[in-house]
Design an enzyme around this catalytic site. Sequence first.
Site, short mmCIF file in Angstrom:
data_model
loop_
_atom_site.label_atom_id
_atom_site.label_comp_id
_atom_site.label_asym_id
_atom_site.label_seq_id
_atom_site.Cartn_x
_atom_site.Cartn_y
_atom_site.Cartn_z
N THR A 223 -47.58 -12.59 -2.82
CA THR A 223 -48.46 -13.55 -3.47
C THR A 223 -47.75 -14.85 -3.79
O THR A 223 -46.73 -14.83 -4.47
CB THR A 223 -49.00 -12.94 -4.77
OG1 THR A 223 -49.49 -11.64 -4.44
CG2 THR A 223 -50.12 -13.76 -5.34
N ASP B 267 -41.12 -13.87 -8.80
CA ASP B 267 -41.70 -14.81 -9.76
C ASP B 267 -41.88 -14.18 -11.12
O ASP B 267 -41.89 -14.85 -12.13
CB ASP B 267 -43.04 -15.36 -9.25
CG ASP B 267 -43.97 -14.22 -8.83
OD1 ASP B 267 -43.61 -13.05 -9.07
OD2 ASP B 267 -45.04 -14.50 -8.26
N ASP C 171 -39.05 -9.10 -11.86
CA ASP C 171 -38.20 -9.30 -10.68
C ASP C 171 -36.77 -9.63 -11.06
O ASP C 171 -35.90 -9.73 -10.20
CB ASP C 171 -38.75 -10.45 -9.81
CG ASP C 171 -40.07 -10.09 -9.17
OD1 ASP C 171 -40.25 -8.92 -8.82
OD2 ASP C 171 -40.92 -10.98 -9.03
N ASP D 201 -41.69 -11.76 -1.82
CA ASP D 201 -42.96 -11.40 -2.45
C ASP D 201 -44.07 -11.81 -1.52
O ASP D 201 -43.86 -12.66 -0.66
CB ASP D 201 -43.14 -12.22 -3.73
CG ASP D 201 -42.55 -11.50 -4.91
OD1 ASP D 201 -42.05 -10.40 -4.68
OD2 ASP D 201 -42.60 -12.04 -6.03
#
Length: 1169
Positions: free
Chosen positions: A463, A783, A787, A461
């Site tokens: 972020t 997160d 996901d 990811d």
Amino acid sequence: MANNTADHPAGNSVADGNHDGDFGVTVMDLRGLMELRSGEAVNKIRDSYGDVQGICRRLKTSPIEGLSGNPVDLEKRHTAFGKNFIPPKKAKTFLQLVWEALQDVTLIILEIAAIISLGLSFYHLPGGDSEACGQASGGVEDEGEAQAGWIEGAAILFSVIIVVLVTAFNDWSKEKQFRGLQSRIEQEQKFTVIRKGQVIQIPVAEIVVGDIAQIKYGDLLPADGILIQGNDLKIDESSLTGESDQVRKSLEKDPMLLSGTHVMEGSGRMVVSAVGLNSQTGIIFTLLGASENEEEKKVKKTKTQDGIALEIQPLKSEEAAESEEKEEKEEAKPVKKVNVPKKEKSVLQGKLTRLAVQIGKAGLIMSAVTVIILILYFVIDTFGIKGHTWTADCTPIYIQYFVKFFIIGVTVLVVAVPEGLPLAVTISLAYSVKKMMKDNNLVRHLDACETMGNATAICSDKTGTLTMNRMTVVQAYIGDTHYKTVPEPDLIRPGTLEIMVNSISINSAYTTKILPPEKEGGLPRHVGNKTECALLGLVLELKRDYQPIREEVPEEKLYKVYTFNSSRKSMSTVLKNADGGFRMYSKGASEIILRKCSRILDADGQPRVFKPKDRDEMVRKVIEPMACDGLRTICVAFRDFPVEAGEPNWDVENEILNELTCIAVVGIEDPVRPEVPAAIAKCQRAGITVRMVTGDNINTARAIATKCGILLPNEDFLCLEGKEFNQQIRNDKGEVEQERLDKVWPKLRVLARSSPTDKHTLVKGIIDSTVGETRQVVAVTGDGTNDGPALKKADVGFAMGIAGTDVAKEASDIILTDDNFTSIVKAVMWGRNVYDSISKFLQFQLTVNVVAVIVAFTGACITQDSPLKAVQMLWVNLIMDTLASLALATEPPTESLLLRKPYGRNKPLISRTMMKNILGHAVYQLVIIFTLLFAGEKFFDIDSGRNAPLHSPPSEHYTIVFNVFVMMQLFNEINARKIHGERNVFEGVYRNPIFCSVVLGTFALQIIIVQFGGKPFSCTALTIDQWLWCVFIGVGELLWGQLISAIPTHHLKFLKEAGHGITKEEIPEEELTEDADEIDHAEMELRRGQILWFRGLNRIQTQIKVVNAFRSSLYEGLQSPESRSSIHSFMAHPEFVPLSEEEARIPPIEETGDEIESLPSTSSGAGDA
């Protein structure tokens, strides 16, 4: 555990007086209520309590203020309604573990042999001429010696007891460790409740009935409750009902929220109505616990009363049928659970199983041949050459001889099979897991740790993992002006400013806030959604405050909320105006919201028409430049619904979220973590490709990827948006085609604007791909709730410990407690270290095995007696194996591990270099031992120990042979520290105190055994000269090791590698369907043509021993059904057939016994799901 269902029957006045009387409702009332669903529940609440507020009043709690948190009150609630705790399954007692260790076949054979030997040693001839029995009675007549016959049997029994205790203790400490880890996770699991009007987080176990809990997207509900207020709430109840559709919750239709279910969308507040054993999952758990049958294990998972806890129960493999695929909604769920035992083992286990089977076969042949040769020699010699006849009187003596031969044969087998192997694997993994905690990796499935060492790709990811997840607004486009820094408030029209501040303050989760810094001069703390924090930060920078606005419009006044989710990529909140009209505030990804805008506020704060061509210009002039600076762009907008038009139909989202008026577009910066570029460079050097998968727009993603070093200048890597990616990989019918995917993924580095499905498709595509020499091993970070599927699909799933939702943690293998990409690099290092540790141990162990087997075999054939006695063999085998596995498995990792490419799935465990070392050292040891055996008595000037009669006292000669053998192993243990042919075997030895203490400890024990071991160990004390010679010969190992490493491996073409993964050629044609290479070929190979082997002792020996040791160690409950290294889609799997066929296909061998037993029971459990 205060489970008051029994203690306080409704209507028992005493009980009422004590406890339930304090509340207007009993445990049983609430339990009955929670069993109702939707309409029935609403009617029951209306009839019995008036409304939810009525329940709150009876539970003495305020829907807005929550409980007081007064300890006396909390204690009362515990007594009346129970605690939010479900007692875990009882751990196995030490005695049970001892009993399990005793089931080992080799040990059983040794015990039987020892008991026969003991029995015979107490049987004396009833007089008569013992000469008649030939040499058999050799030295038995020495007084005292006859009495000493029992010692060997007793010593074997004694060593068996030691072995069993050591094994049981290892299992016990392992279980204890896992429970410790589990309770640690349980304590870390917190939930948000309101007490005294304050929103606080408390551990899940402290939630009581009457608490007001705040629930939001991604939560796993820790207790049953009734909804008080909800926004667009959708729950995934599949863990309880097996229905995969999300259930909408609302006060009017279905306010019942159940523990163990997942919040997939929206937010709200609930009053807790049942906890612990009284909650719905608790009730199921109790029912299953009562029958104590296999099914209980299935629910072990359903009961996760907190996100992760029960995942780590040390269960056995059959019990691993517990995780419900929370996200993947295939209908064929029952079939999935049934076939647990068939799922692919982790890479390492597959290789080890095959290796152990090969070694076991060799050992079995050797031991059988040894026994046959000894018996034949004895029979021919006694009855043929010497011409004795078999008389009744001599039978016991002959039998004693046969028992002795049998013991020698078993000894050879014991030495051949590497019992230390499972132990080394367990120790190595357990040690790594413990140490990885310090490196911010909380490992939930043991084998993930080793799989990580083979990782070839990481899909990360953006972020929070690559960036700091500390968002701030740095640019804004307001009123036709693009401000490169946050503007002063007086530059913006008051009307525009007002509407923007209101929009941001109201249209965000009220749990998101900015708190003052913890330390003086620190940064303000961001709580909740980080993007919303950035927008609230903008409000504060514009010298306004969001809190008063929220107090004026509390959550109860929000008319309708469309919460953010991955498909909408926007959030909207509707308010009812005083005049009866409605105003809706929206915010979301700028491209998406701007498409829905038909007006925009101009410099004077007046709405003007916003046409598609204006939009394109804005994208070009404002959004792309912001994105190219690596900023995330968010658009803030609103829409008014006039009274005249009447109330719109809020369920038709497309019509509602349209005709918006754009207020502003802001650019949010999320700086790259300073340590990430270096970590990514390390990954690339280690042969691991890092890909970034993000929901951000492509320009932002590209800018960040360049800063991180994922995209390098002058390289032709692909950056795709989700839409484009799908066009390239799907055919006309919209199905994903592997060939198309194979053209895309090798070059793909950034996937932007991706949906969760895209992420899952990419991960599955890379794993299933057959392009390139080896199959890819993929790690994924995630997160969000969305996901989950990708995390489950990946070989190793990393969930974020701080920002991650419960659902993501549930689906993952490793939790990053600091959300940092560098921790993933640490995990790679530890994973490679585990692999190397096991190779080191193998190199050492196999040298011992080869030498000991050959010595015992040839010695027995030439001298009718093994030069190494059964007890000595057990000492060499067990103590040295156990201690060596401790010493070699705990080597700490070094940075140099990251300088080589991943091994991949097919690389053999034993490389050519290791094979060279094993054979090279074996040659040295065999030459020395045979020299000592056949000429040692001349060299040391002592009596020969060869051809000694039964029960003769131990000779110095054989003691020296034994001692030299052990010394050589000790020094070879130091050589085994290096497996890639390095010269300096002492490098970093001080960094491993365990290794040093083990080597010294073994040496000390050896001195004690030789000097004081006496008859049981068949040793006599040696002189100081003899000791020095033994040590000197041992040190020769180190010098010999230098000589071996000087020979270049590539000249030794004849060396074979061993312990391969599976190569494609070995798979029979008919099995090469789409997912062919993921069937557990280790097992398949065992099934083909080798079924006969399993009928023999070897089958039982190696399979039960090795596989069970693995099960108990690696699988301890850490295994969820798709064996957590699980790799492939279930349904495409040729092994996954309906149960009836499955049973028909299992070959009729004992091997599958435990699998078959586990099938029906698991299926019945899965069937109800």
